[in-house]
Motif scaffolding. Structure first.
Motif, PDB file in Angstrom:
ATOM      1  N   ILE A  32       0.852  -1.186   0.000  1.00 52.56           N
ATOM      2  CA  ILE A  32       0.000   0.000   0.000  1.00 52.56           C
ATOM      3  C   ILE A  32       0.887   1.235   0.000  1.00 52.56           C
ATOM      4  O   ILE A  32       1.867   1.302   0.741  1.00 52.56           O
ATOM      5  CB  ILE A  32      -0.932   0.016   1.226  1.00 52.56           C
ATOM      6  N   TYR A  34       0.854   5.779  -1.037  1.00 55.06           N
ATOM      7  CA  TYR A  34       0.119   6.974  -1.423  1.00 55.06           C
ATOM      8  C   TYR A  34       0.687   7.533  -2.701  1.00 55.06           C
ATOM      9  O   TYR A  34       1.828   7.316  -3.040  1.00 55.06           O
ATOM     10  CB  TYR A  34       0.272   8.063  -0.361  1.00 55.06           C
ATOM     11  N   LYS A  53      -5.142  15.626  -5.328  1.00 50.54           N
ATOM     12  CA  LYS A  53      -5.943  14.537  -4.779  1.00 50.54           C
ATOM     13  C   LYS A  53      -5.038  13.442  -4.239  1.00 50.54           C
ATOM     14  O   LYS A  53      -4.037  13.073  -4.861  1.00 50.54           O
ATOM     15  CB  LYS A  53      -6.840  13.945  -5.877  1.00 50.54           C
ATOM     16  N   GLN A  54      -5.442  12.938  -3.104  1.00 49.30           N
ATOM     17  CA  GLN A  54      -4.674  11.881  -2.475  1.00 49.30           C
ATOM     18  C   GLN A  54      -5.218  10.529  -2.941  1.00 49.30           C
ATOM     19  O   GLN A  54      -6.430  10.281  -2.861  1.00 49.30           O
ATOM     20  CB  GLN A  54      -4.813  11.996  -0.967  1.00 49.30           C
ATOM     21  N   VAL A  55      -4.364   9.693  -3.422  1.00 41.97           N
ATOM     22  CA  VAL A  55      -4.809   8.422  -3.979  1.00 41.97           C
ATOM     23  C   VAL A  55      -4.095   7.291  -3.253  1.00 41.97           C
ATOM     24  O   VAL A  55      -2.880   7.326  -3.082  1.00 41.97           O
ATOM     25  CB  VAL A  55      -4.505   8.343  -5.486  1.00 41.97           C
ATOM     26  N   VAL A  56      -4.889   6.331  -2.801  1.00 41.51           N
ATOM     27  CA  VAL A  56      -4.299   5.144  -2.193  1.00 41.51           C
ATOM     28  C   VAL A  56      -4.147   4.091  -3.272  1.00 41.51           C
ATOM     29  O   VAL A  56      -5.094   3.796  -3.993  1.00 41.51           O
ATOM     30  CB  VAL A  56      -5.191   4.585  -1.075  1.00 41.51           C
ATOM     31  N   MET A  58      -3.160   0.187  -3.986  1.00 48.36           N
ATOM     32  CA  MET A  58      -2.935  -1.110  -3.354  1.00 48.36           C
ATOM     33  C   MET A  58      -2.598  -2.125  -4.431  1.00 48.36           C
ATOM     34  O   MET A  58      -3.297  -2.240  -5.422  1.00 48.36           O
ATOM     35  CB  MET A  58      -4.184  -1.557  -2.605  1.00 48.36           C
TER      36      MET A  58
ATOM     37  N   LEU B   4      -9.067   9.468  -2.353  1.00 48.20           N
ATOM     38  CA  LEU B   4      -9.640   9.792  -1.048  1.00 48.20           C
ATOM     39  C   LEU B   4     -10.340  11.144  -1.116  1.00 48.20           C
ATOM     40  O   LEU B   4      -9.901  12.052  -1.821  1.00 48.20           O
ATOM     41  CB  LEU B   4      -8.535   9.834   0.003  1.00 48.20           C
ATOM     42  N   GLN B   7      -8.085  14.200   3.452  1.00 51.21           N
ATOM     43  CA  GLN B   7      -6.791  13.655   3.835  1.00 51.21           C
ATOM     44  C   GLN B   7      -6.805  13.029   5.221  1.00 51.21           C
ATOM     45  O   GLN B   7      -5.753  12.798   5.798  1.00 51.21           O
ATOM     46  CB  GLN B   7      -5.732  14.765   3.772  1.00 51.21           C
ATOM     47  N   PHE B  12      -8.770   6.968   4.744  1.00 53.49           N
ATOM     48  CA  PHE B  12      -7.776   6.001   4.268  1.00 53.49           C
ATOM     49  C   PHE B  12      -8.061   4.611   4.807  1.00 53.49           C
ATOM     50  O   PHE B  12      -8.031   3.612   4.082  1.00 53.49           O
ATOM     51  CB  PHE B  12      -6.393   6.498   4.692  1.00 53.49           C
ATOM     52  N   ALA B  15     -10.904   2.968   3.018  1.00 50.73           N
ATOM     53  CA  ALA B  15     -10.543   2.493   1.680  1.00 50.73           C
ATOM     54  C   ALA B  15      -9.800   1.167   1.755  1.00 50.73           C
ATOM     55  O   ALA B  15     -10.037   0.260   0.963  1.00 50.73           O
ATOM     56  CB  ALA B  15      -9.687   3.539   0.968  1.00 50.73           C
ATOM     57  N   VAL B  16      -8.914   1.061   2.731  1.00 52.34           N
ATOM     58  CA  VAL B  16      -8.164  -0.190   2.873  1.00 52.34           C
ATOM     59  C   VAL B  16      -9.084  -1.317   3.296  1.00 52.34           C
ATOM     60  O   VAL B  16      -9.009  -2.439   2.799  1.00 52.34           O
ATOM     61  CB  VAL B  16      -7.003   0.003   3.873  1.00 52.34           C
ATOM     62  N   CYS B  33      -0.022   8.521   8.242  1.00 56.94           N
ATOM     63  CA  CYS B  33      -1.382   8.024   8.111  1.00 56.94           C
ATOM     64  C   CYS B  33      -1.448   6.505   8.264  1.00 56.94           C
ATOM     65  O   CYS B  33      -2.459   5.946   8.658  1.00 56.94           O
ATOM     66  CB  CYS B  33      -1.922   8.421   6.738  1.00 56.94           C
ATOM     67  N   ASN B  34      -0.332   5.848   7.931  1.00 53.25           N
ATOM     68  CA  ASN B  34      -0.362   4.394   7.948  1.00 53.25           C
ATOM     69  C   ASN B  34      -0.533   3.833   9.344  1.00 53.25           C
ATOM     70  O   ASN B  34      -0.881   2.669   9.507  1.00 53.25           O
ATOM     71  CB  ASN B  34       0.933   3.848   7.331  1.00 53.25           C
TER      72      ASN B  34
END
Lengths: 63, 360
Positions: A32, A34, A53-56, A58, B4, B7, B12, B15-16, B33-34
């Motif tokens: 995972i 960012y 924009k913050q994108v995760v 995976m 997201l 922030q 987060f 989403a996970v 954040c993790n």
């Protein structure tokens, strides 16, 4: 065809491509991280900028 | 990839939770954040370090991010931000076509996820038929297919049978399941994408092989209408050696009801008619005219007859020319096939009871 019509159609196709992703779940070994998407803009670099924009992301690893 | 909305760490975490199975080894970097992931309970957090973990950086995920950014920049010139970013990211696909070891599991997951597929119901009736056909095609000698592909298909079919046993799928669902897998397999088996890219397997027959199909091409009749054999449509099948015979595709791709007479007057004998030599010797001048219409031109040699034939492979239509040599009793004793993808068409002539490549 008009530009907006094509734009709408394209985004409907993209929406459909994402519908499979919503139902999928990852398992096993998952990485995972960012990323900040949103183009180039002047000012503060990196994650401090609020209009990015913050994108995760995976990713499931093979091993 | 999930965009997201804000922030916050909660977003987060959500989403996970949505996209990762409960029992999973997760690897991340040391972003603050993790630490929210610690509260997820059953998740098995393998390595969370200040910097990258001891096993090396996050190789795969970094590659995906880099490729995605490159894709958005190159294709859309970064005009993809704002509320539509998620959809643009949906379009991005990581190429997993050649990861064969994952293919079976991906086929199965695709089957499981596609609950709304209407094509499945149509396939149900044909499912077992297709499965057995592809199995027999893979197991018997079939020219033009690469050996590793044959083994691969056999492996997949065996695994498929095992999985249906283990999961205990029954009745309607099993039919649906097998139908989807079988159609995927058949598409894989028949796909020209695999075969066309592979090198030509048999150098002895190189010039007689159709490069584009590599293993077979379907030739329709000249009038663009299927020939009636026992009131079923039949086609002309050209196999990789440049030989050909009439085939009926009602039962999958297996040629059944092969005979040289297009009106179907000859009795169907599968074991006998499968031999392409027999079919060609039975093809007469009248039969050829019935199949493909009047010959387009006659060259200076009166025995050479050329037919323009529409070929069809994977929904592509091409024009091929079948040159035939007839003897005095108007039976075929030599032929060649010219067309797109055939570099130097050689004659194949009837010698000593068998068709073979001719030097002249």
């Amino acid at each position: 065809m008009h530009y907006t019509t094509v734009w709408n159609m394209m985004h409907k196709i993209r929406e459909a491509m994402g519908s499979k992703m919503e139902r999928e779940t990852l398992s096993g070994f998952v990485e995972i991280d960012y990323a900040f998407f949103g183009g180039r803009s002047s000012g503060k670099p990196g994650r401090a900028l609020s209009d990015k924009k913050q994108v995760v992301v995976m990713v499931e690893r093979l091993s | 990839m999930v965009v997201l909305h804000n922030q916050s760490g909660l977003c987060f975490k959500q989403a996970v939770e949505d996209h990762v199975e409960p029992v999973t080894h997760i690897r991340t970097d040391g972003y603050s954040c993790n630490s929210m992931l610690h509260g997820l309970g059953p998740l098995n957090m393998d390595t969370i370090g200040k910097n990258y973990s001891e096993d090396g950086p996050l190789k795969n995920v970094d590659r995906v991010i880099s490729l995605a950014k490159r894709y958005l920049l190159g294709t859309f010139h970064q005009y993809c931000s704002g509320p539509h970013l998620q959809r643009f990211l949906n379009e991005y696909r990581f190429n997993r076509r050649y990861q064969w070891c994952q293919l079976v599991s991906r086929v199965i997951s695709a089957c499981a996820l596609s609950a709304r597929c209407r094509m499945v119901q149509y396939r149900e009736a044909q499912a077992c038929c297709i499965l057995t056909t592809s199995y027999s095609m893979a197991s018997t000698e079939y020219s033009g297919i690469k050996p590793f592909l044959k083994i691969f298909i056999l492996d997949m079919l065996t695994m498929l049978c095992e999985i249906t046993h283990i999961c205990g799928v029954e009745g309607h669902h099993m039919k649906r399941f097998i139908g989807l897998c079988a159609s995927v397999l058949t598409a894989l088996f028949c796909s020209s994408a695999l075969c066309a890219r592979s090198p030509i397997p048999d150098s002895a027959y190189e010039d007689a092989i159709l490069y584009r199909g590599n293993h077979s091409v379907l030739l329709y009749s000249m009038q663009n209408q299927p020939i009636k054999v026992d009131s079923r449509p039949s086609f002309f099948l050209l196999v990789s050696q440049g030989t050909g015979f009439l085939a009926n595709f009602d039962y999958g791709n297996r040629p059944i009801g092969v005979n040289g007479t297009p009106d179907g007057s000859a009795a169907l004998n599968v074991a006998h008619d499968l031999d392409e030599n027999t079919a060609w010797t039975q093809l007469t001048e009248d039969g050829a005219k019935k199949l493909w219409g009047e010959p387009s031109k006659r060259t200076a040699r009166p025995i050479l007859t050329t037919f323009d034939v529409l070929g069809k492979f994977n929904e592509e239509r091409n024009l091929y020319h079948v040159d035939l040599n007839f003897d005095k009793s108007s039976n075929v004793f030599g032929y060649r096939i010219r067309g797109i993808g055939i570099g130097n068409a050689k004659w194949i002539r009837f010698n000593d009871g068998k068709f073979s490549l001719s030097s002249s």
